[in-house]
Scaffold this active site. Structure first.
Site, mmCIF file in Angstrom:
data_model
loop_
_atom_site.group_PDB
_atom_site.id
_atom_site.type_symbol
_atom_site.label_atom_id
_atom_site.label_comp_id
_atom_site.label_asym_id
_atom_site.label_seq_id
_atom_site.Cartn_x
_atom_site.Cartn_y
_atom_site.Cartn_z
ATOM 1 N N ILE A 1 -3.898 2.343 0.947
ATOM 2 C CA ILE A 1 -4.573 1.921 -0.284
ATOM 3 C C ILE A 1 -3.532 1.221 -1.157
ATOM 4 O O ILE A 1 -2.396 1.678 -1.276
ATOM 5 C CB ILE A 1 -5.173 3.137 -1.018
ATOM 6 C CG1 ILE A 1 -6.261 3.765 -0.141
ATOM 7 C CG2 ILE A 1 -5.727 2.734 -2.376
ATOM 8 C CD1 ILE A 1 -6.749 5.102 -0.643
ATOM 9 N N THR B 1 0.808 -1.223 0.000
ATOM 10 C CA THR B 1 0.000 0.000 0.000
ATOM 11 C C THR B 1 0.841 1.273 0.000
ATOM 12 O O THR B 1 2.042 1.254 0.234
ATOM 13 C CB THR B 1 -0.923 0.031 1.237
ATOM 14 O OG1 THR B 1 -0.126 0.149 2.419
ATOM 15 C CG2 THR B 1 -1.793 -1.215 1.320
ATOM 16 N N ASP B 2 0.148 2.376 -0.236
ATOM 17 C CA ASP B 2 0.784 3.695 -0.130
ATOM 18 C C ASP B 2 0.610 4.200 1.302
ATOM 19 O O ASP B 2 0.129 3.475 2.178
ATOM 20 C CB ASP B 2 0.200 4.667 -1.161
ATOM 21 C CG ASP B 2 -1.304 4.907 -0.983
ATOM 22 O OD1 ASP B 2 -1.866 4.585 0.088
ATOM 23 O OD2 ASP B 2 -1.923 5.424 -1.928
ATOM 24 N N TYR B 3 0.975 5.428 1.536
ATOM 25 C CA TYR B 3 0.907 5.997 2.900
ATOM 26 C C TYR B 3 -0.506 6.028 3.471
ATOM 27 O O TYR B 3 -0.698 6.108 4.671
ATOM 28 C CB TYR B 3 1.502 7.409 2.897
ATOM 29 C CG TYR B 3 0.700 8.374 2.059
ATOM 30 C CD1 TYR B 3 -0.325 9.125 2.626
ATOM 31 C CD2 TYR B 3 0.949 8.519 0.699
ATOM 32 C CE1 TYR B 3 -1.090 9.975 1.854
ATOM 33 C CE2 TYR B 3 0.193 9.384 -0.073
ATOM 34 C CZ TYR B 3 -0.822 10.107 0.508
ATOM 35 O OH TYR B 3 -1.573 10.951 -0.263
ATOM 36 N N ALA B 4 -1.529 5.956 2.620
ATOM 37 C CA ALA B 4 -2.916 6.015 3.089
ATOM 38 C C ALA B 4 -3.528 4.629 3.305
ATOM 39 O O ALA B 4 -4.706 4.522 3.644
ATOM 40 C CB ALA B 4 -3.763 6.807 2.093
#
Length: 147
Positions: free
Chosen positions: A28, A23-26
């Site tokens: 997602i 995932t990315d920082y969020a």
């Protein structure tokens, strides 16, 4: 490129779990992760049919991706389970076309659909093959359900 057909009942199912590194920082799933999962599913599907991708390479055939289409419908998020449905579509040429439907496991909602086209080339000459070598041809016939 047109959207892939609905996955056939016989589509190979490759289970995945979304970990933090996907995932990315969020939280997602990062868009490129889906492409990695598609490749993992392709190799696992071949293995399930008794085909070792490395054997094709040893036989002198490379299979570079010559076309890639990905349609993002809904994001997967950290912690969920999903299924990558993968199936090969018979072609009239030597190209090998794989289609994918990445679904959230619980709802079976399609999140990402994709198509990958591979072109067999001779490793030594780097030229596109006009005909597939016999072991590879037999492997694909089995994969397509014809052998």
């Amino acid at each position: 490129m047109s959207e892939p057909a609905i996955a056939p009942e016989s589509a190979f199912e490759y289970p995945i779990h979304v970990y933090p590194h996907h995932t990315d920082y969020a939280g997602i799933v990062w868009h490129g992760t889906y492409i990695n999962w598609m490749e993992e599913a392709r190799v696992a599907c071949l293995q399930s049919q008794g085909v070792n991708f490395a054997d094709w390479i040893e036989a002198g055939v490379d299979l570079p991706v010559v076309d890639l289409s990905v349609r993002y419908r809904r994001s997967l998020v950290m912690g969920v389970d999903a299924i990558v449905k993968a199936w090969a579509v018979p072609q009239k040429s030597v190209r090998i076309v794989w289609q994918y439907d990445i679904q959230e496991q619980t709802t079976r909602e399609s999140c990402v659909i994709g198509t990958v086209t591979l072109a067999p080339i001779d490793r030594a000459s780097r030229r596109v093959l006009r005909r597939l070598p016999e072991p590879m041809k037999s492997d694909l016939a089995r994969l397509y359900g014809g052998g």
